[in-house]
Write a protein that holds these residues in place. Structure first.
Motif, PDB file in Angstrom:
ATOM      1  N   ARG A 211       0.870  -1.178   0.000  1.00  4.65           N
ATOM      2  CA  ARG A 211       0.000   0.000   0.000  1.00  4.65           C
ATOM      3  C   ARG A 211       0.901   1.220   0.000  1.00  4.65           C
ATOM      4  O   ARG A 211       1.987   1.197   0.577  1.00  4.65           O
ATOM      5  CB  ARG A 211      -0.846  -0.015   1.283  1.00  4.65           C
ATOM      6  N   LEU A 213       0.938   5.319   0.864  1.00  2.00           N
ATOM      7  CA  LEU A 213       0.205   6.398   1.500  1.00  2.00           C
ATOM      8  C   LEU A 213       0.833   7.713   1.042  1.00  2.00           C
ATOM      9  O   LEU A 213       2.047   7.860   1.089  1.00  2.00           O
ATOM     10  CB  LEU A 213       0.358   6.236   3.015  1.00  2.00           C
ATOM     11  N   GLU A 223      -4.439   7.267  -0.692  1.00  3.75           N
ATOM     12  CA  GLU A 223      -3.655   6.044  -0.627  1.00  3.75           C
ATOM     13  C   GLU A 223      -4.118   5.103  -1.723  1.00  3.75           C
ATOM     14  O   GLU A 223      -5.263   5.150  -2.166  1.00  3.75           O
ATOM     15  CB  GLU A 223      -3.774   5.373   0.740  1.00  3.75           C
TER      16      GLU A 223
END
Lengths: 257, 641
Positions: A211, A213, A223
């Motif tokens: 992921r 951000l 995100e």
């Protein structure tokens, strides 16, 4: 169960010019996640790492890391917390020049007063894993940048921390060494379930994560999650960066050695 | 902006970088100046033995100068090492190496002039206090502040030449190096454990061997040892710092059970780095401190030789009158008057001395009378002598001579009077020293003496011996007579004098003050060495501050607590301060142990007490200095990166 919880964190630096480094930032990091934090220069990425590691305290808001709030710890407790729960990887490796590779790796363990045999075994295991077994007795001056960063990774992992914090780990490496280091980090994250939070400028590095951000001026911006194919993930990161604007792909300033 | 302005701004705006170098220089100048103030002080002249004092102070001055030169040179090199990055930048933007050299020369000159000015100013401000301390130490009535151009000129001249020399050297050195050397950073020592095991062992063996030999020093072998031991110990010390210490640390490093524990990993390795980096400096500090300890200890022991002096000079006042002395009575009366005025108890013994010629040796011989000598012996509480007619005995001129002449048997004829004497042995103890009558004196029985005396009415001397129990209180008595004597010796007409006068109490005061002054000189030089060594360690730490700070930041992140960090700093500072120190202590202790072997015979003194006092005092100063520098270093290193 999230291992890092950041809630409404504000960090203001008082000085001649008051500077708001983090502005009501909130996010969580799940156990076993590989998270990249991206943002333009001065967006508060390094401040964030300092707050998580308890080196700095937030002006307001709450932080929980592995069940503790590092900002409530006394200096000695904070130091103990860092050496038990956290591992650090830096842009310029920050190995101690006078220690050998082996000694650099074992350093966090010596502070805990672990039995020599156990330290030795752990050091050998992690060194083997990172391909350092042949250079254990060399000093940082005698090995390549990639080897140095792998040594630093070994040092960050040897005490089995709950969380590894990486600050631009590929910033000082050539593309080949950078790929090697990132592959290693991804593998370790996947196989050992080590949680990693990596601050980076580099979209290629970010594309190795689960992921990404994005923060801008200290505040949450957006995100994106990884999908099956890394190439499309990389493309989406680039798109997001162009939306974000600013000088994301700035080279870090040229340094004189 | 001209080039000179650039140099000026470089210094003024980078105050922090130059501060350590500047302060070290100011301190050297200050001490040198204080020292010159003392040297040129008008009030010191007549109170000391001028020859020794001048030689001692000049020697100390030269040592101080050479040491400062070395110290500044070494500091300058460390300073350049710290600025390697800056030099690389300047060369990169196109400065010629010649210009870089000129820049350094200008900077050094600027720093030099500034530190000479501040050093002299600080020195002058402190000189009043300094004189107060000196006055107390030397037991002087007063030592006022004075103004004269000499100390200023000497200090300014000496240091200006010094800074010019250093300036030339630094500009020359900076031109020798290539840009790439600066980019890599000079002297970033590659391998902290680069040592030779053979040399390490040699260092240890040399030191142990030298110590062992020093312990077994006796009267017989001490001369060989005096030639052999200092070079052996010096070489051993050099190897000790450049190899043995690293070898020892490496031995520990190989034992993981010792090395892999708590903060030791970092502190041992860091100690090795710092020692390797500064091995030469530690070596010099150790040797110089040893020399300083030894000289201070020796001087301290000389300054306390009261008992020895008294044994050699048992009389309070001595007056010898020649046959044709018209002032004899006047002089003696004035001496008696002065003694009475001071309220000093005394006993006066008048001895008649006949100057004869011995047929045995062909030398002049003093002949004294049994009854008079016995009277003097009684007054001094010493054993008298009983002689038969035809017998004689030597009068020993020192305690040593008393034992040497004990068994002497000489038959001689006194040439003037034809009296035959069988000289058998000597008086048990000495009664008066050699200076009044010379070394060749005998005592004759009453009848023989009268025979000799009647043949020599024109060669009769009168010897007045004053026994004053409070002999140290006679300072200044007979000042007029002493004045007449020094005047005659200045005019090179000593034969004009018809008397000889000696005041051992006064002489003793002069000797003692002289040794105290020399001792003070030695202490001052030792203090400079000490402080310079400390300043240098601080200076080195300061130039490495950037690296150390970055390292401290890493250690903090890795989870070192503050206490562990202080421990690391302690462990690397303590050897830097106390290893050269400890070795110097050991060196001087063993040197004194071997010296004690001959010293005991030479002068019956034990120097242990004085030495212990000196060493303790220096250790306390060193400890204070250690804490001061640790405090500053920790404050710097904990500051923002």
């Amino acid at each position: 169960m999230p291992i890092v919880q950041i809630e409404e964190v504000i960090k203001i630096y008082e000085g001649k010019v008051t500077h708001r480094a983090l502005d009501r930032l909130s996010f969580e990091v799940e156990d076993g996640e590989f998270l990249a934090v991206m943002g333009p220069s001065g967006s508060g990425k390094t401040t964030l790492l300092n707050l998580i590691s308890g080196i700095d305290r937030p002006t307001s808001g709450h932080i929980r890391v592995a069940g503790t709030d590092p900002s409530t710890l006394k200096p000695d407790e904070a130091a103990r917390f860092r050496r038990q729960e956290l591992g650090f990887i830096f842009q310029d490796f920050n190995l101690l020049r006078m220690l050998t590779v082996e000694e650099n790796i074992v350093l966090p363990l010596t502070l805990e007063g672990m039995p020599i045999k156990e330290m030795d075994a752990r050091m050998r295991a992690v060194a083997k894993r990172l391909g350092l077994a042949d250079i254990l007795h060399k000093r940082p001056d005698e090995i390549s940048g990639g080897q140095e960063q792998r040594t630093a990774i070994a040092r960050a992992l040897v005490h089995r921390p709950s969380l590894v914090l990486a600050d631009e780990p590929t910033g000082n490496l050539d593309s080949h060494a950078a790929r090697e280091v990132l592959d290693l980090m991804a593998t370790i994250n996947r196989e050992n379930g080590t949680t990693v939070v990596m601050v980076t400028h580099d979209p290629i590095a970010a594309s190795y994560c689960d992921r990404v951000l994005f923060i801008k001026d200290g505040a949450y911006y957006n995100e994106i999650h990884r999908d099956d194919r890394r190439r499309t993930f990389f493309q989406r990161i680039l798109n997001m960066l162009s939306l974000l604007g600013g000088n994301v792909d700035d080279l870090s300033s040229v340094r004189l050695p | 902006m001209t080039f000179r302005q650039f140099a000026y701004r470089n210094v003024v705006r980078n105050r922090r970088v130059y501060a350590a170098f500047f302060l070290a220089s100011v301190f050297s100048v200050m001490v040198f100046f204080l020292y010159s103030m003392l040297m040129f002080h008008p009030g010191l002249g007549e109170r000391f033995i001028t020859g020794i004092t001048v030689v001692g102070m000049t020697a100390a001055d030269i040592i101080l100068y050479v040491f400062t030169l070395f110290f500044l040179f070494y500091s300058m090199r460390a300073f350049m090492q710290a600025r390697a990055g800056e030099f690389a930048l300047l060369l990169q933007i196109g400065m010629e190496r010649r210009q870089l050299g000129r820049l350094l020369f200008l900077e050094m000159l600027l720093l030099g002039v500034a530190s000479i000015g501040s050093g002299i100013a600080a020195g002058f401000a402190f000189s009043k206090y300094f004189f107060m301390i000196v006055r107390e130490l030397l037991d002087l009535p007063e030592l006022p502040l004075y103004v004269s151009w000499q100390p200023f000129a000497l200090t300014a001249g000496a240091f200006l030449s010094l800074f010019l020399l250093i300036g030339f050297l630094s500009s020359w050195i900076v031109r020798m190096r290539d840009i790439n050397e600066y980019r890599k950073g000079i002297g970033a020592s590659a391998d902290p454990f680069g040592y030779s095991a053979a040399k390490a062992a040699a260092g240890l063996l040399l030191l142990i061997g030298a110590y062992a030999a020093a312990l077994f020093a006796g009267r017989v072998n001490v001369l060989y040892l005096a030639v052999l031991l200092p070079p052996a110990a010096t070489l051993g010390t050099y190897y000790f710092f450049s190899h043995t210490v690293l070898w020892l640390i490496d031995l520990m490093r190989k034992r993981k059970s010792i090395y892999w524990r708590h903060a030791r990993l970092v502190s041992f390795a860091e100690t090795a780095v710092k020692i390797k980096d500064n091995a030469n400096m530690f070596f010099i500090v150790a040797i110089v401190s040893t020399v300083a300890f030894l000289s201070v200890g020796t001087l301290a022991s000389l300054a306390t030789y009261t008992a020895q002096y008294r044994a050699l000079n048992p009389l309070g006042l001595v007056y010898l009158s020649q046959p044709d002395n018209p002032d004899e009575q006047a002089h003696i009366t004035s001496l008696e008057k002065e003694l009475k005025q001071r309220g000093l108890a005394y006993e006066e013994v008048r001895l008649t001395v006949v100057r004869e010629q011995s047929s045995y040796s062909g030398q002049p011989l003093n002949v004294l009378r049994e009854s008079e000598v016995n009277r003097l012996a009684r007054v001094l509480g010493r054993e008298g002598i009983r002689l038969k007619p035809g017998e004689g005995a030597f009068l020993p001129y020192s305690p040593d001579a008393a034992s040497k002449l004990k068994g002497a048997e000489i038959d001689t004829v006194l040439e003037g009077s034809g009296v035959e004497v069988a000289v058998r042995g000597t008086m048990k103890e000495m009664l008066f020293p050699a200076y009044a009558l010379g070394t060749n004196s005998i005592v004759l029985s009453e009848t023989d003496f009268i025979k000799t005396a009647s043949a020599h009415a024109d060669r009769m001397y009168t010897f007045y011996a004053f026994d004053v129990p409070e002999w140290e209180e006679t300072v200044g008595i007979g000042l007029r007579l002493s004045g007449l004597m020094s005047q005659a010796s200045l005019d090179e007409r000593p034969e004009d004098l018809s008397f000889y006068f000696e005041n051992p109490g006064s002489d003793y005061a002069v000797i003692r003050s002289t040794f105290h002054l020399l001792l003070l000189t030695g202490l001052l030089v030792a203090a400079v060495f000490l402080l310079a060594a400390g300043s240098f360690i601080y200076f080195k730490l300061y130039t490495m501050l950037d690296r150390d700070r970055r390292q401290a930041a890493v250690l903090k992140r890795l989870g070192f607590t503050d206490r562990e960090f202080v421990k690391i700093v302690n462990r690397q500072l303590v050897p830097q301060f106390f290893l050269p120190w400890g070795l110097a202590m050991l060196h001087s202790t063993f040197a004194f142990l071997s010296l004690q072997a001959i010293w005991k015979d030479l002068a019956d003194l034990s120097i242990v007490k004085e030495m212990a006092l000196v060493l303790v005092a220096f250790t306390i100063i060193q400890l204070l200095y250690f804490y001061l520098i640790r405090w500053r270093y920790l404050a710097h290193i904990r500051g923002p990166v």
